[in-house]
Write a protein that holds these residues in place. Structure first.
Motif, mmCIF file in Angstrom:
data_model
loop_
_atom_site.group_PDB
_atom_site.id
_atom_site.type_symbol
_atom_site.label_atom_id
_atom_site.label_comp_id
_atom_site.label_asym_id
_atom_site.label_seq_id
_atom_site.Cartn_x
_atom_site.Cartn_y
_atom_site.Cartn_z
ATOM 1 N N CYS A 260 0.856 -1.198 0.000
ATOM 2 C CA CYS A 260 0.000 0.000 0.000
ATOM 3 C C CYS A 260 0.884 1.238 0.000
ATOM 4 C CB CYS A 260 -0.897 -0.016 1.239
ATOM 5 S SG CYS A 260 -1.980 1.432 1.390
ATOM 6 N N GLN A 261 0.334 2.372 -0.450
ATOM 7 C CA GLN A 261 1.104 3.613 -0.454
ATOM 8 C C GLN A 261 1.423 4.096 0.953
ATOM 9 O OE1 GLN A 261 -1.068 6.854 -2.246
ATOM 10 N NE2 GLN A 261 -2.962 6.381 -1.164
ATOM 11 N N CYS A 262 0.724 3.568 1.980
ATOM 12 C CA CYS A 262 1.038 3.953 3.357
ATOM 13 C C CYS A 262 2.302 3.272 3.859
ATOM 14 C CB CYS A 262 -0.133 3.625 4.284
ATOM 15 S SG CYS A 262 -0.315 1.871 4.683
ATOM 16 N N GLY A 263 2.798 2.271 3.128
ATOM 17 C CA GLY A 263 4.013 1.567 3.513
ATOM 18 C C GLY A 263 3.776 0.179 4.068
ATOM 19 N N GLN A 264 2.531 -0.151 4.388
ATOM 20 C CA GLN A 264 2.202 -1.484 4.887
ATOM 21 C C GLN A 264 1.667 -2.352 3.751
ATOM 22 O OE1 GLN A 264 -0.325 -1.249 8.357
ATOM 23 N NE2 GLN A 264 1.312 -0.388 9.612
ATOM 24 N N ARG A 265 1.442 -3.613 4.068
ATOM 25 C CA ARG A 265 0.948 -4.556 3.060
ATOM 26 C C ARG A 265 -0.437 -5.067 3.433
ATOM 27 N NH1 ARG A 265 4.325 -6.290 -0.775
ATOM 28 N NH2 ARG A 265 6.529 -5.704 -0.600
ATOM 29 N N GLY A 266 -1.182 -5.429 2.394
ATOM 30 C CA GLY A 266 -2.476 -6.064 2.590
ATOM 31 C C GLY A 266 -3.628 -5.131 2.852
ATOM 32 N N CYS A 267 -3.443 -3.801 2.696
ATOM 33 C CA CYS A 267 -4.539 -2.846 2.916
ATOM 34 C C CYS A 267 -5.581 -2.978 1.804
ATOM 35 C CB CYS A 267 -4.013 -1.420 2.930
ATOM 36 S SG CYS A 267 -2.850 -1.046 4.252
ATOM 37 N N ASP A 274 -6.801 3.632 -7.197
ATOM 38 C CA ASP A 274 -6.370 3.872 -8.579
ATOM 39 C C ASP A 274 -4.954 3.364 -8.829
ATOM 40 O OD1 ASP A 274 -8.749 5.143 -8.966
ATOM 41 O OD2 ASP A 274 -7.902 7.101 -9.458
ATOM 42 N N TYR A 275 -4.040 3.807 -7.968
ATOM 43 C CA TYR A 275 -2.629 3.476 -8.181
ATOM 44 C C TYR A 275 -2.403 1.974 -8.136
ATOM 45 C CZ TYR A 275 -2.286 2.635 -3.151
ATOM 46 O OH TYR A 275 -2.469 2.123 -1.886
ATOM 47 N N ALA A 276 -3.175 1.266 -7.296
ATOM 48 C CA ALA A 276 -3.000 -0.177 -7.144
ATOM 49 C C ALA A 276 -3.466 -0.920 -8.397
ATOM 50 C CB ALA A 276 -3.771 -0.669 -5.926
ATOM 51 N N LEU A 277 -4.603 -0.504 -8.941
ATOM 52 C CA LEU A 277 -5.118 -1.164 -10.141
ATOM 53 C C LEU A 277 -4.199 -0.923 -11.336
ATOM 54 C CD1 LEU A 277 -8.954 -0.429 -9.867
ATOM 55 C CD2 LEU A 277 -7.687 -2.410 -9.061
ATOM 56 N N LEU A 278 -3.733 0.310 -11.479
ATOM 57 C CA LEU A 278 -2.836 0.609 -12.600
ATOM 58 C C LEU A 278 -1.495 -0.111 -12.439
ATOM 59 C CD1 LEU A 278 -3.567 4.414 -13.072
ATOM 60 C CD2 LEU A 278 -4.343 2.517 -14.500
ATOM 61 N N ARG A 279 -1.013 -0.203 -11.202
ATOM 62 C CA ARG A 279 0.243 -0.920 -10.953
ATOM 63 C C ARG A 279 0.123 -2.375 -11.384
ATOM 64 N NH1 ARG A 279 1.618 -1.022 -4.813
ATOM 65 N NH2 ARG A 279 -0.268 -2.308 -4.823
ATOM 66 N N GLU A 280 -0.952 -3.035 -10.971
ATOM 67 C CA GLU A 280 -1.110 -4.445 -11.321
ATOM 68 C C GLU A 280 -1.342 -4.613 -12.816
ATOM 69 O OE1 GLU A 280 -3.588 -8.442 -10.034
ATOM 70 O OE2 GLU A 280 -3.992 -6.544 -9.032
ATOM 71 N N ALA A 281 -2.125 -3.699 -13.400
ATOM 72 C CA ALA A 281 -2.410 -3.811 -14.834
ATOM 73 C C ALA A 281 -1.130 -3.688 -15.654
ATOM 74 C CB ALA A 281 -3.410 -2.738 -15.242
ATOM 75 N N ASN A 282 -0.253 -2.769 -15.263
ATOM 76 C CA ASN A 282 0.949 -2.535 -16.054
ATOM 77 C C ASN A 282 2.026 -3.593 -15.800
ATOM 78 O OD1 ASN A 282 0.001 -0.233 -17.409
ATOM 79 N ND2 ASN A 282 0.460 1.060 -15.648
ATOM 80 N N ILE A 283 1.916 -4.306 -14.695
ATOM 81 C CA ILE A 283 2.805 -5.448 -14.474
ATOM 82 C C ILE A 283 2.320 -6.652 -15.272
ATOM 83 C CG2 ILE A 283 3.538 -7.174 -12.757
ATOM 84 C CD1 ILE A 283 3.605 -4.899 -10.707
ATOM 85 N N THR A 291 -2.521 4.312 -18.342
ATOM 86 C CA THR A 291 -2.225 5.503 -17.544
ATOM 87 C C THR A 291 -3.448 6.014 -16.799
ATOM 88 O OG1 THR A 291 -2.644 6.935 -19.454
ATOM 89 C CG2 THR A 291 -0.364 6.195 -19.089
ATOM 90 N N THR A 292 -4.627 5.523 -17.144
ATOM 91 C CA THR A 292 -5.861 5.942 -16.476
ATOM 92 C C THR A 292 -6.732 4.733 -16.185
ATOM 93 O OG1 THR A 292 -7.140 6.249 -18.515
ATOM 94 C CG2 THR A 292 -5.831 8.129 -17.740
ATOM 95 N N ILE A 293 -7.596 4.884 -15.195
ATOM 96 C CA ILE A 293 -8.557 3.832 -14.882
ATOM 97 C C ILE A 293 -9.530 3.661 -16.043
ATOM 98 C CG2 ILE A 293 -10.475 3.213 -13.364
ATOM 99 C CD1 ILE A 293 -7.770 2.732 -12.141
#
Length: 404
Positions: A260-267, A274-283, A291-293
Motif C-alpha cells: 500500500c502507499q502507506c508503507g504497509q501490506r495487505g490494505c 487507482d494506483y494499485a489497479l494501474l500498478r497491477e495492470a501494467n505489471i 495511464t488511467t482507470i
C-alpha cells in the motif's frame, strides 16, 4: 482594570445562547424572534437581547416579510436571517491531480469556484502550501475579491490526521510524515485554517446538503486514488481518539499482501485504489500500458481477460470491505462517493450480492447502499461548510470575550 478574558458561568451561558440562536437562524431561511424563543426554550427577552448583539456585530439582519394571503391584518412580524456579507469562507479539496476550491458567503451561498491542476500528486510541505495559496488567489480573482477578505479556510486532504491539532501523520499528498500542517499553511494565509480528512468533509457535505440530511447514522465511503470513509453517528462526525479513525482503506484484507502507499501490506486500497489497479495492470499486461482507470476499464469492456480479472478482484475486495463496515457499524445508509463510481464494477448487483454473503445474517433488511458522485467541487463545499461552522464558533467566542 484589565480583563482576564476568562468567561464566567453567566457569560458562558450567554455564549452558548448566541451559538444556539445562530444555529436556529442558519437552519431557517428566515425566522421571527418569537419562533426562535420557542425553538430554543429561551425567554423572549433573552432572545431579543442576544439578537440585538448579533445585529450590532453584523452577523444577522432584519427582514420584513410580506403579509401572507389570508393572514390577519396588522403589522407582519419582523424576521431575522444570516447576513451573507458578514464573512467570506473558502473550502479546498486537495486531490492527487487537482486542487478544487469554492468560496461562499456567511449563509453558505457559493460565490466563486475554481479547479487548479497539479503537476504532481505528492510534494514537499512548502510546495503544497504554496499551491494551496495559489489556488485560493485564483478563486478570489474569479470572485472579484482578495485573499485578505477571507475569514476562514476549510481544507480537506487524504490521509491520517488529527483535525483538532491540525497535525498530519501521513498523507499521500505529502512527501513528509508527522507534519504540523495547519501551522505550516497558516503561515501562508491571512486567516485561520481548519484541516480535516477529506472523507470526513464529504460526510459533512452529505449531512448538510445531500443524501444524509434525513439520517442520524450513516457512512460515506470515498473511492479515488485511495479509499476513505466518513462516519456520522448521532449527527456527529466520528474521528477516533487520535483523529485516525475510519481508515477503511487501511484495514487489512490480505496477510502479507500487496504493498500500500502507506508503507504497509495487505490494505484494502492496495487492491482497490487507482494506483494499485494501474500498478497491477501494467505489471500483468505486457506491452500495453494503462495511464488511467478509464483505459483499464475500456480494455475490460473490450474483452481483455487480464483487465477483467483485475477489476473482478477489486470488486470482491471492495465487497468484503463493505461487509466489514456493515458488521461493525450497522448504519442505516452507506453512501459511495468518488469519480471512480462511474465505472459500475464497484457498484453493481454482483457487488451487493457478494457483500450480502459476508454480512452477518439476521432477519432484517441490509443498510441501503447508494452512489452519490458529488465531484471535487462538492467535496470542497463540505470543507467550506466545516470552516463556516468553525468561523461561526470563533466569532461567538470573540463576542463573549468582548462582553466579559
Amino acid at each position: 482594570m484589565a480583563r482576564s478574558g476568562r468567561l464566567t458561568p453567566s457569560s458562558e451561558q450567554r455564549e452558548s445562547g448566541r451559538q444556539q440562536i445562530l444555529d436556529v437562524i442558519r437552519a431557517q431561511e428566515s425566522i421571527a424572534r418569537i419562533d426562535i424563543a420557542q425553538a430554543t426554550g429561551m425567554s423572549p427577552a433573552t432572545v431579543t437581547a442576544i439578537t440585538a448583539e448579533l445585529l450590532a456585530a453584523g452577523l444577522i439582519e432584519e427582514i420584513a416579510p410580506e403579509l401572507a394571503p389570508g393572514a390577519r391584518r396588522g403589522r407582519p412580524r419582523v424576521a431575522l436571517r444570516l447576513r451573507g456579507a458578514a464573512r467570506l469562507i473558502a473550502g479546498l479539496k486537495v486531490s492527487h491531480h487537482v486542487i478544487s476550491t469554492v468560496i461562499t458567503d456567511f449563509v453558505g451561498q457559493e460565490l466563486a469556484s475554481h479547479e487548479m491542476p497539479l503537476v504532481q500528486g505528492t510534494m514537499p510541505v512548502p510546495e503544497l502550501c504554496a499551491q494551496i495559496r495559489r489556488a485560493l488567489e485564483l478563486t478570489c480573482e474569479k470572485g472579484g475579491f482578495s485573499i485578505e477578505d477571507l475569514s476562514g479556510v476549510g481544507l480537506g486532504m487524504a490521509g491520517m490526521m488529527d483535525a483538532d491539532r491540525g497535525f498530519i501523520y501521513w498523507s499521500s499528498s505529502l512527501e513528509e510524515r508527522n507534519v504540523a500542517f495547519t501551522a505550516a499553511i497558516s503561515a501562508e494565509l491571512p486567516c485561520p485554517v481548519f484541516l480535516d480528512n477529506d472523507a470526513n468533509l464529504v460526510a459533512k457535505a452529505e449531512h448538510l446538503f445531500g443524501e444524509g440530511r434525513t439520517c442520524d447514522n450513516f457512512i460515506v465511503i470515498t473511492i479515488e486514488h485511495g479509499v476513505g470513509m466518513g462516519i456520522v453517528i448521532d449527527q456527529q462526525i466520528y474521528r477516533g481518539t487520535r483523529g485516525c479513525g475510519a481508515e477503511l482503506g487501511h484495514t487489512k484484507v490480505h496477510l502479507e499482501g500487496a504493498l500500500c502507499q502507506c508503507g504497509q501490506r495487505g490494505c484494502l486500497e492496495a487492491y482497490v485504489g487507482d494506483y494499485a489497479l494501474l500498478r497491477e495492470a501494467n505489471i500483468s499486461s505486457g506491452s500495453e500500458r494503462h495511464t488511467t482507470i478509464a483505459s483499464l476499464f475500456q480494455s475490460a469492456e473490450n474483452g481483455d481477460v487480464v483487465a477483467k480479472s483485475i477489476l473482478d478482484r477489486a470488486r470482491r475486495m471492495f465487497a468484503m470491505g463493505l461487509a466489514n463496515v456493515v458488521n461493525i457499524f450497522d448504519p442505516s445508509k452507506i453512501i459511495l462517493a468518488g469519480a471512480r463510481l462511474s465505472f459500475d464494477y464497484l457498484y453493481s448487483d454482483k457487488l451487493i450480492e457478494e457483500m450480502r454473503q459476508w454480512v452477518v445474517q439476521v432477519d432484517a433488511p441490509l443498510p441501503e447502499v447508494m452512489v452519490h458522485d458529488w465531484g471535487d467541487l462538492m467535496w470542497a463545499k463540505g470543507a467550506a461548510a466545516y470552516a463556516l461552522e468553525e468561523v461561526t464558533a470563533r466569532t461567538v467566542r470573540e463576542l463573549a470575550n468582548a462582553a466579559a
